[in-house]
Design a protein around this motif. Structure first.
Motif, PDB file in Angstrom:
ATOM      1  N   GLY A 488       0.817  -1.201   0.000  1.00  0.00           N
ATOM      2  CA  GLY A 488       0.000   0.000   0.000  1.00  0.00           C
ATOM      3  C   GLY A 488       0.849   1.247   0.000  1.00  0.00           C
ATOM      4  O   GLY A 488       2.010   1.226  -0.424  1.00  0.00           O
ATOM      5  N   GLY A 489       0.266   2.339   0.470  1.00  0.00           N
ATOM      6  CA  GLY A 489       0.959   3.615   0.471  1.00  0.00           C
ATOM      7  C   GLY A 489       0.603   4.436   1.685  1.00  0.00           C
ATOM      8  O   GLY A 489      -0.489   4.304   2.253  1.00  0.00           O
ATOM      9  N   VAL A 490       1.530   5.302   2.097  1.00  0.00           N
ATOM     10  CA  VAL A 490       1.358   6.157   3.270  1.00  0.00           C
ATOM     11  C   VAL A 490       1.798   7.571   2.911  1.00  0.00           C
ATOM     12  O   VAL A 490       2.881   7.774   2.344  1.00  0.00           O
ATOM     13  CB  VAL A 490       2.179   5.638   4.471  1.00  0.00           C
ATOM     14  N   PHE A 491       0.975   8.551   3.248  1.00  0.00           N
ATOM     15  CA  PHE A 491       1.302   9.969   3.070  1.00  0.00           C
ATOM     16  C   PHE A 491       1.953  10.460   4.352  1.00  0.00           C
ATOM     17  O   PHE A 491       1.377  10.345   5.436  1.00  0.00           O
ATOM     18  CB  PHE A 491       0.029  10.764   2.772  1.00  0.00           C
ATOM     19  N   ALA A 492       3.174  11.014   4.233  1.00  0.00           N
ATOM     20  CA  ALA A 492       3.974  11.354   5.417  1.00  0.00           C
ATOM     21  C   ALA A 492       4.142  12.860   5.572  1.00  0.00           C
ATOM     22  O   ALA A 492       4.537  13.547   4.625  1.00  0.00           O
ATOM     23  CB  ALA A 492       5.347  10.692   5.317  1.00  0.00           C
ATOM     24  N   ILE A 493       3.875  13.360   6.770  1.00  0.00           N
ATOM     25  CA  ILE A 493       4.093  14.763   7.119  1.00  0.00           C
ATOM     26  C   ILE A 493       5.386  14.842   7.920  1.00  0.00           C
ATOM     27  O   ILE A 493       5.470  14.330   9.043  1.00  0.00           O
ATOM     28  CB  ILE A 493       2.930  15.318   7.953  1.00  0.00           C
TER      29      ILE A 493
END
Length: 541
Positions: A488-493
């Motif tokens: 999957g994918g993860v949006f990182a701040i």
């Protein structure tokens, strides 16, 4: 990630926050009467979302239920878009004064109460159904996190393969009501393309309040995201209260009670929280309290953020922290970090750190190097968290080293990010070595405050139009044969320049990028144009 969860008697709800907005949308739609009854689209949907288009991921039925009173329905407006919709003719469903949410599985009581509060209707428990009701159930047997939603005879019935699937069906109802005042007639069959769909927050470099984090969890859940990474330790600060080592804790840290509240909310929203104590690098805040554990090179210069992995006291300290926070975070997931250990970025680590090199040869043989000590360090830390009950262990890809006298433990997941790192290994090296990989491509999924080092704030349009889980590094995808290895994918701040934006500015700026990510990990296709998708993402909030 998606199994049935231990339910709690109480959970935070958002009814007071959203009920007014949802019911106001209902009132506006009601004024349009039957004109909108069969229309589930955005008024400009094309391609896959048109019920008559056979290439649609939400295809129309060839034999709609007979009626001449209503137009053939379109899919409900939701983000991510539903993957399959069988159209029908009928008025659909909208909340009314006597509508209720009912549950046919005791484990869905919390989900039922939440939806009822959001829609401003009653929760009816397991009462007999009647026209106007929404029913929730778990049937099992389908793909994890999938659900079927049938709108017919003035009722909505959502059946999940598991509790998470039923919950995601409620998110579709909520968004459709908010965007168009009702849920269109017909049947939805929906499921995620990828098992890991997430948001990650660097709470170390910049403090965020518990309330801010909770708001992001609610937004993520509405987008059917199921993972939240919390990076709470780095060179700049350590941001969660510690009972065993209060000397390392920074100002503006979250209290343990606040963390427990966050975890209760996340659990109720079917979101797994993945805590991270990065090591053996990025430990500056911890080392500030233990300067004797700082790594030093051959000339005695301190190496910023790097702990001395040759000192047994370093392992004792970090293991103590891992055990303390493994108890605070009761879930099965843990992130060990492992990236950017500065001893390994030197052109000749053995010459720069001769003491570590000698120790490596002593422990692992004449050909061993400093890299072998770093690999052994992560293996040992993994053993610590596994003894504490963690079964899903993650590391950053540059913490996973090839070859060497010491091999990394195989029972872990690799989070790939290093698109801009000179000398970083290509994604296919990990895939060819049969690692399971999560996509955190820093070209698209890294929101780095202040845009240092050629980073640029990612946009929803770029993610939606250019990125997919196969695009692990840069802009080019790996071959499709690797798709099953990419989880999957993860949006990182990341908060490298912490003062560049306020928390409120960050929350606003990430909404469309996060919605775009949610779409591409739920269904890797693009059912709408970007302008249509952006309009829908704004409408369902």
């Amino acid at each position: 990630m998606t199994g049935r969860r231990r339910r709690r008697a109480e959970r935070p709800t958002r009814g007071a926050v959203v009920t007014g907005a949802v019911t106001a949308g209902v009132a506006g739609a009601a004024a349009l009467g039957l004109l909108l009854a069969g229309c589930g689209g955005d008024g400009q949907d094309t391609g896959r979302e048109q019920a008559a288009d056979p290439s649609s991921s939400a295809p129309a039925s060839a034999s709609p239920s007979p009626s001449r009173s209503y137009a053939l329905s379109k899919p409900p407006r939701a983000v991510p878009a539903v993957r399959e919709h069988t159209a029908a003719r009928g008025p659909g469903w909208r909340p009314a004064e006597d509508s209720r949410v009912l549950v046919r599985d005791d484990g869905l009581a919390d989900e039922g109460r939440l939806l009822a509060g959001e829609l401003g209707i009653d929760y009816g428990g397991d009462a007999d159904a009647r026209a106007g009701d929404v029913e929730l159930d778990v049937a099992g047997g389908g793909p994890a996190e999938s659900y079927t939603m049938t709108v017919r005879d003035g009722r909505v019935r959502i059946t999940g393969a598991d509790e998470a699937g039923a919950f995601y069906g409620t998110r579709t109802v909520k968004q459709s009501v908010r965007a168009q005042g009702r849920v269109p007639e017909g049947t939805v069959k929906d499921r995620p393309a990828k098992p890991q769909r997430g948001l990650m927050l660097d709470n170390a470099r910049k403090p965020f309040t518990a309330r801010w984090i909770e708001d992001r969890l609610r937004e993520a859940a509405d987008l059917k995201l199921n993972q939240f990474g919390l990076h709470f330790s780095d060179d700049q600060a350590f941001r969660i209260e510690s009972d065993d080592h209060p000397e390392i804790v920074s100002e503006d840290a979250l209290s343990k009670d606040e963390v427990r509240r966050i975890l209760r909310l996340a659990d109720s929203l079917h979101i797994t929280v993945v805590p991270e104590i990065d090591s053996p690098g990025h430990l500056g805040a911890v080392i500030d309290a233990y300067p004797d554990l700082q790594l030093r090179d051959a000339s005695g210069r301190a190496t910023r953020g790097a702990i001395d992995i040759g000192n047994p006291a370093s392992a004792r300290l970090i293991d103590s922290l891992l055990r303390e926070y493994a108890e605070l975070f009761p879930g099965r997931s843990w992130h060990l970090g492992g990236d950017e250990y500065q001893a390994l970025v030197k052109s000749d680590p053995e010459a720069s750190y001769p003491r570590l090199a000698a120790l490596a040869r002593e422990r692992y043989g004449a050909d061993a190097t400093v890299q072998d000590l770093a690999t052994a360090w992560l293996n040992d830390r993994q053993e610590t968290v596994e003894k504490a009950g963690k079964t899903t262990v993650k590391v950053w890809n540059d913490g996973l080293h090839p070859d060497g006298a010491v091999r990394p433990n195989r029972d872990r997941e690799v989070e790939y990010w290093t698109g801009k790192e000179i000398g970083a290994r290509e994604p296919r090296e990990y895939l060819d070595d049969d690692w399971k990989v999560v996509n955190l491509n820093d070209e698209y999924l890294y929101y780095v405050l202040g845009e240092p080092n050629t980073f640029r704030y990612p946009t929803g349009r770029r993610i939606y139009e250019e990125w997919s889980p196969l695009v692990l590094r840069g802009t080019q995808p790996v071959p499709a044969r690797y798709d099953d290895q990419i989880l999957g994918g993860v949006f990182a701040i990341w908060c490298d320049q912490a003062e560049a934006q306020t928390p409120e500015q960050i929350a606003t700026a990430i909404r469309l990028p996060l919605a775009a990510l949610a779409q591409r990990v739920w269904d890797t296709e693009r059912p709408l144009t970007w302008d249509q998708f952006a309009a829908r993402a704004r409408a369902v909030r």
